[in-house]
Design a protein around this motif. Structure first.
Motif, PDB file in Angstrom:
ATOM      1  N   VAL A 177      13.025  43.349  69.058  1.00  0.00           N
ATOM      2  CA  VAL A 177      11.737  42.836  68.596  1.00  0.00           C
ATOM      3  C   VAL A 177      11.748  41.318  68.719  1.00  0.00           C
ATOM      4  O   VAL A 177      12.664  40.661  68.196  1.00  0.00           O
ATOM      5  N   ILE A 178      10.758  40.773  69.389  1.00  0.00           N
ATOM      6  CA  ILE A 178      10.645  39.331  69.573  1.00  0.00           C
ATOM      7  C   ILE A 178       9.435  38.846  68.785  1.00  0.00           C
ATOM      8  O   ILE A 178       8.322  39.344  68.974  1.00  0.00           O
ATOM      9  N   VAL A 179       9.652  37.878  67.910  1.00  0.00           N
ATOM     10  CA  VAL A 179       8.580  37.292  67.103  1.00  0.00           C
ATOM     11  C   VAL A 179       8.236  35.933  67.690  1.00  0.00           C
ATOM     12  O   VAL A 179       9.125  35.098  67.897  1.00  0.00           O
ATOM     13  N   MET A 180       6.963  35.703  67.963  1.00  0.00           N
ATOM     14  CA  MET A 180       6.557  34.406  68.481  1.00  0.00           C
ATOM     15  C   MET A 180       5.092  34.156  68.162  1.00  0.00           C
ATOM     16  O   MET A 180       4.309  35.094  67.977  1.00  0.00           O
ATOM     17  N   ASP A 181       4.711  32.882  68.088  1.00  0.00           N
ATOM     18  CA  ASP A 181       3.323  32.503  67.857  1.00  0.00           C
ATOM     19  C   ASP A 181       2.534  32.567  69.162  1.00  0.00           C
ATOM     20  O   ASP A 181       3.117  32.602  70.260  1.00  0.00           O
ATOM     21  N   TRP A 227      20.542  39.092  74.124  1.00  0.00           N
ATOM     22  CA  TRP A 227      20.649  40.383  73.436  1.00  0.00           C
ATOM     23  C   TRP A 227      21.461  41.377  74.258  1.00  0.00           C
ATOM     24  O   TRP A 227      22.333  42.079  73.738  1.00  0.00           O
ATOM     25  N   LEU A 228      21.212  41.432  75.558  1.00  0.00           N
ATOM     26  CA  LEU A 228      21.962  42.333  76.428  1.00  0.00           C
ATOM     27  C   LEU A 228      23.437  41.963  76.473  1.00  0.00           C
ATOM     28  O   LEU A 228      24.299  42.830  76.674  1.00  0.00           O
ATOM     29  N   ALA A 229      23.728  40.666  76.253  1.00  0.00           N
ATOM     30  CA  ALA A 229      25.121  40.211  76.253  1.00  0.00           C
ATOM     31  C   ALA A 229      25.833  40.493  74.932  1.00  0.00           C
ATOM     32  O   ALA A 229      27.026  40.212  74.815  1.00  0.00           O
ATOM     33  N   GLY A 230      25.109  41.012  73.941  1.00  0.00           N
ATOM     34  CA  GLY A 230      25.761  41.399  72.696  1.00  0.00           C
ATOM     35  C   GLY A 230      25.225  40.772  71.434  1.00  0.00           C
ATOM     36  O   GLY A 230      25.641  41.144  70.329  1.00  0.00           O
ATOM     37  N   ALA A 231      24.295  39.823  71.538  1.00  0.00           N
ATOM     38  CA  ALA A 231      23.749  39.195  70.334  1.00  0.00           C
ATOM     39  C   ALA A 231      22.840  40.181  69.596  1.00  0.00           C
ATOM     40  O   ALA A 231      22.063  40.900  70.216  1.00  0.00           O
ATOM     41  N   ASN A 259      17.595  42.734  67.200  1.00  0.00           N
ATOM     42  CA  ASN A 259      17.792  44.062  67.750  1.00  0.00           C
ATOM     43  C   ASN A 259      17.273  45.102  66.767  1.00  0.00           C
ATOM     44  O   ASN A 259      16.838  44.780  65.663  1.00  0.00           O
ATOM     45  N   ARG A 260      17.302  46.364  67.161  1.00  0.00           N
ATOM     46  CA  ARG A 260      16.685  47.411  66.348  1.00  0.00           C
ATOM     47  C   ARG A 260      17.295  47.468  64.952  1.00  0.00           C
ATOM     48  O   ARG A 260      16.580  47.591  63.946  1.00  0.00           O
ATOM     49  N   ARG A 261      18.615  47.369  64.862  1.00  0.00           N
ATOM     50  CA  ARG A 261      19.277  47.470  63.551  1.00  0.00           C
ATOM     51  C   ARG A 261      18.879  46.307  62.652  1.00  0.00           C
ATOM     52  O   ARG A 261      18.568  46.485  61.463  1.00  0.00           O
ATOM     53  N   SER A 263      20.254  35.313  55.980  1.00  0.00           N
ATOM     54  CA  SER A 263      21.023  35.943  54.905  1.00  0.00           C
ATOM     55  C   SER A 263      21.577  37.301  55.297  1.00  0.00           C
ATOM     56  O   SER A 263      22.495  37.811  54.639  1.00  0.00           O
ATOM     57  N   MET A 264      21.055  37.927  56.363  1.00  0.00           N
ATOM     58  CA  MET A 264      21.492  39.272  56.729  1.00  0.00           C
ATOM     59  C   MET A 264      22.860  39.282  57.401  1.00  0.00           C
ATOM     60  O   MET A 264      23.556  40.289  57.381  1.00  0.00           O
ATOM     61  N   GLY A 265      23.223  38.187  58.040  1.00  0.00           N
ATOM     62  CA  GLY A 265      24.467  38.198  58.792  1.00  0.00           C
ATOM     63  C   GLY A 265      24.223  38.657  60.214  1.00  0.00           C
ATOM     64  O   GLY A 265      23.344  38.138  60.906  1.00  0.00           O
ATOM     65  N   PHE A 266      24.988  39.639  60.688  1.00  0.00           N
ATOM     66  CA  PHE A 266      24.957  40.110  62.070  1.00  0.00           C
ATOM     67  C   PHE A 266      25.480  39.019  63.019  1.00  0.00           C
ATOM     68  O   PHE A 266      25.794  37.897  62.606  1.00  0.00           O
ATOM     69  N   ASN A 267      25.531  39.363  64.280  1.00  0.00           N
ATOM     70  CA  ASN A 267      25.964  38.423  65.309  1.00  0.00           C
ATOM     71  C   ASN A 267      24.760  37.595  65.737  1.00  0.00           C
ATOM     72  O   ASN A 267      23.940  38.042  66.537  1.00  0.00           O
TER      73      ASN A 267
END
Length: 336
Positions: free
Chosen positions: A114-118, A135-139, A185-187, A208-212
């Motif tokens: 999901v991409i958020v943009m104005d 994202w495809l590289a792992g982010a 990403n979806r998660r 605050s969520m963390g993730f990569n």
């Protein structure tokens, strides 16, 4: 948990299952909040569709959220949806604010990313393709960090100061010079949907969520049409939400100011008693010192009450348990 929230707000749970690229192309969702952007939406949509056309290996959906626009933006969005089957328009019953519009878009988005943009083209659509590569590289989360921005010197200076002040006093590590232009990403998107507080500061929530999480530097462009939808009043409100939502530093500052005021009061008492006992001839009425002490302590108390009131106001809004937003209509290609 994500599906539960979708049921609560009346959003159908997506039924498509995209388990492998061999079955079908991965879906990329764009969440696009709109408020009084009638002059530039068509141009933005053209730029966005031209950009994604260079990556035909993905499917795309464009979730526009009309945040109570009063300038004909909804009519333009109707036309866009009529001519593009990938477009869905979420029309609010009134203006709920930029952060809530992003939240609604996330609730309706069904993509693997999901991409958020104005929609004012200050966030270039081509940069979103670089986010997809990251994202495809792992982010799991890609933050777009502004390397440069074409704003007034005052806005650049205040934004620079605010981001660093917030980072220094926040309980989480909020990236500097980043807005809401990002990929999840979806998660990560599903986790963010579970954050349902009303006073929202989404960039802080994501941090605050963390993730990569990775940063992507970009040069912010000028607005194509219209005027900024974040005047000073709204900027200050968003800044306050960021500080009070992710830091207790103002409350701690009140405690420190209280101790400082107590120390000054003790010094004033010692000074007054000393004059009275040892220098009675120079002891006049004491009106000046009385006024200084009263004004200082009165101002300190009012400031403290204001800070405490901000936190209490947040509690009051949360316990009301009102919906974050109300949707008048959801417009799809076959209904436009």
């Amino acid at each position: 948990m994500s599906d539960t929230i979708r049921h609560e707000v009346g959003i159908p749970v997506p039924k498509q299952a995209r388990n492998s690229e061999a079955e079908s192309p991965q879906l990329i969702s764009y969440v696009l909040p709109v408020y009084n952007e009638a002059e530039g939406i068509k141009h933005f949509h053209t730029e966005l569709t031209d950009a994604v056309a260079t990556r035909p290996e993905f499917d795309y959906e464009f979730v526009y959220v009309n945040d109570g626009s009063a300038d004909g933006s909804l009519r333009v969005l109707h036309d866009i949806a009529k001519n593009d089957s990938r477009v869905r328009v979420v029309d609010f019953a009134r203006n709920f604010g930029h952060q809530i519009a992003i939240t609604a878009g996330l609730d309706y988005a069904a993509g693997e990313a999901v991409i958020v943009m104005d929609t004012d083209l200050q966030d270039p659509p081509r940069v979103s393709l670089e986010m997809i590569d990251a994202w495809l590289a792992g982010a799991e989360v890609v933050q777009a960090r502004r390397r440069s921005r074409r704003d007034s010197p005052f806005k650049r200076a205040t934004a620079h100061t605010y981001y660093r002040l917030l980072r220094s006093c926040s309980d989480v590590d909020i990236p500097v010079d980043t807005g809401d232009f990002r990929l999840l990403n979806r998660r990560a998107a599903e986790e963010l949907r579970t954050f349902r507080e009303r006073s929202r500061f989404i960039r802080g929530m994501v941090a605050s969520m963390g993730f990569n999480q990775q940063e992507l530097l970009f040069d912010r462009d000028e607005r194509v049409a219209g005027e900024t939808k974040y005047p000073m009043r709204k900027m200050l409100r968003l800044a306050a939400d960021g500080v009070t939502g992710f830091s207790t530093a103002p409350l701690k500052l009140i405690t420190r100011m209280g101790f400082a005021a107590l120390a000054l009061a003790l010094l004033g008492i010692i000074y007054s008693v000393t004059l009275r006992l040892f220098f009675p001839e120079v002891t006049v009425s004491g009106w000046t010192m009385l006024m200084v002490v009263m004004l200082f302590l009165g101002g300190l108390q009012m400031l403290s009450l204001g800070v405490i009131g901000s936190y209490i106001g947040r509690i009051y809004s949360e316990v009301q348990q009102r919906p974050l937003y109300i949707v008048r209509d959801v417009i799809r290609h076959d209904e436009a």
